[in-house]
Scaffold this motif. Sequence first.
Motif, short mmCIF file in Angstrom:
data_model
loop_
_atom_site.label_atom_id
_atom_site.label_comp_id
_atom_site.label_asym_id
_atom_site.label_seq_id
_atom_site.Cartn_x
_atom_site.Cartn_y
_atom_site.Cartn_z
N THR A 59 51.23 31.69 48.98
CA THR A 59 50.80 32.41 50.35
C THR A 59 50.10 31.07 50.84
O THR A 59 49.34 30.34 50.02
CB THR A 59 49.52 33.20 49.99
N THR A 60 51.01 30.23 52.06
CA THR A 60 50.23 29.18 52.38
C THR A 60 48.74 28.92 52.94
O THR A 60 48.50 30.07 53.53
CB THR A 60 51.00 28.48 53.64
N VAL A 61 47.82 27.72 52.66
CA VAL A 61 46.11 28.10 52.79
C VAL A 61 45.79 26.54 53.79
O VAL A 61 46.49 25.95 53.25
CB VAL A 61 45.66 28.25 51.55
N PRO A 62 45.54 27.15 54.62
CA PRO A 62 45.26 26.29 56.06
C PRO A 62 44.84 24.80 55.59
O PRO A 62 44.06 25.32 54.71
CB PRO A 62 44.88 26.94 57.40
N ILE A 120 49.51 21.19 47.61
CA ILE A 120 49.10 22.29 47.20
C ILE A 120 49.99 23.31 47.98
O ILE A 120 49.85 23.43 48.64
CB ILE A 120 47.29 22.76 47.34
N HIS A 121 50.84 24.14 47.58
CA HIS A 121 52.39 24.17 48.16
C HIS A 121 50.84 26.21 48.74
O HIS A 121 51.29 26.31 49.63
CB HIS A 121 52.52 25.99 47.22
N GLY A 122 49.92 26.39 47.72
CA GLY A 122 49.17 27.67 48.21
C GLY A 122 48.80 28.62 46.78
O GLY A 122 48.48 27.75 45.96
N VAL A 123 48.45 29.84 47.74
CA VAL A 123 47.97 30.42 46.13
C VAL A 123 49.44 31.90 46.07
O VAL A 123 50.20 31.77 46.43
CB VAL A 123 46.46 31.48 45.85
N ILE A 124 49.45 32.51 44.36
CA ILE A 124 49.60 33.59 43.86
C ILE A 124 48.90 34.67 43.89
O ILE A 124 47.88 34.07 43.41
CB ILE A 124 51.09 32.93 43.02
N ASN A 125 49.85 35.70 43.55
CA ASN A 125 48.72 36.55 43.59
C ASN A 125 49.37 36.82 42.04
O ASN A 125 50.27 37.50 41.56
CB ASN A 125 48.05 38.18 43.92
N ARG A 184 38.49 20.36 43.26
CA ARG A 184 37.83 20.85 44.66
C ARG A 184 38.67 21.21 46.05
O ARG A 184 38.56 23.06 46.26
CB ARG A 184 36.96 19.84 45.58
N GLN A 185 39.96 21.23 45.82
CA GLN A 185 40.54 21.51 46.83
C GLN A 185 41.65 23.08 46.70
O GLN A 185 41.60 24.10 46.96
CB GLN A 185 42.15 20.90 47.20
N LEU A 186 41.90 22.41 44.96
CA LEU A 186 42.26 24.30 44.67
C LEU A 186 41.71 25.62 44.85
O LEU A 186 41.80 26.52 44.80
CB LEU A 186 42.95 23.70 42.99
N SER A 187 40.16 25.14 44.14
CA SER A 187 39.35 26.13 44.08
C SER A 187 38.65 26.58 45.94
O SER A 187 38.95 27.39 45.94
CB SER A 187 37.65 25.34 43.71
N LEU A 188 38.56 25.68 46.87
CA LEU A 188 38.78 26.41 48.31
C LEU A 188 40.03 26.64 48.15
O LEU A 188 39.55 28.07 49.20
CB LEU A 188 38.85 24.97 48.96
N ALA A 189 41.02 26.26 47.98
CA ALA A 189 42.40 27.30 48.39
C ALA A 189 42.32 28.92 47.65
O ALA A 189 43.06 29.85 48.17
CB ALA A 189 43.88 26.91 47.27
N ARG A 190 41.82 28.95 46.63
CA ARG A 190 41.46 30.50 45.54
C ARG A 190 40.64 31.03 47.01
O ARG A 190 40.69 32.37 47.01
CB ARG A 190 41.14 29.79 44.11
N GLN A 191 39.21 30.30 47.12
CA GLN A 191 38.06 31.14 47.99
C GLN A 191 38.48 31.13 49.09
O GLN A 191 38.15 32.24 50.10
CB GLN A 191 36.91 30.40 48.12
N ALA A 192 39.58 30.41 50.02
CA ALA A 192 40.50 31.07 51.42
C ALA A 192 41.57 32.49 51.45
O ALA A 192 41.58 33.33 52.14
CB ALA A 192 40.87 29.74 51.79
N SER A 193 41.93 32.48 50.09
CA SER A 193 43.06 33.44 50.23
C SER A 193 42.59 35.02 50.22
O SER A 193 40.99 35.33 50.04
CB SER A 193 43.82 33.76 48.88
#
Length: 168
Positions: A44-47, A53-58, A159-168
């Motif tokens: 899942t892409t995170v804006p 950073i490709h995004g996040v996975i579950n 920090r960016q990875l942490s934001l990506a995790r929180q934004a999903s």
Amino acid sequence: MPHLQASAAAVPGSVQHLSFRVREARYALPIELVREIIEYGHVTTVPMMPSFIHGVINLRGNVVPVLDLAARFGMPLSVANKRTCIVIIELTLDEQEQRIGLVVDAVDAVLDIDLASVEPAPPFGAGINTDFIAGMARDERGFTIVLDVRRVLSLDDIRQLSLARQAS
């Protein structure tokens, strides 16, 4: 999914590493950081994230940020194919366990790397920032670049990875 073959017995003074390919180069990470290897699936892409950073996975109910190693090294973004994998690593960051997915072109094997034979990174020529390299291990197939994953992931990246995790 590639089958990993471990070397026979661990050699004293050696550390097991997972070897994988990003473009044409061979890289390795200490196996103790690796939790699992999964097929490249829906990410899942995170804006508003950096391009690497490709995004996040579950992953079994947990949100795991996914970082493209090729893009982190300054190469074009990876295009997934049947050999593309996500290597799930776990690091302790700010006294918290953090799982991160690393997109790699293919996983090769588990290698026993003799720490005494690891050479320092050359100041040029590996095609990636030498700050990312813990050393160069040589075997019959040539060199394997041993990554210093904590340097691959700068504090800003974390920090960016942490934001990506929180934004999903």
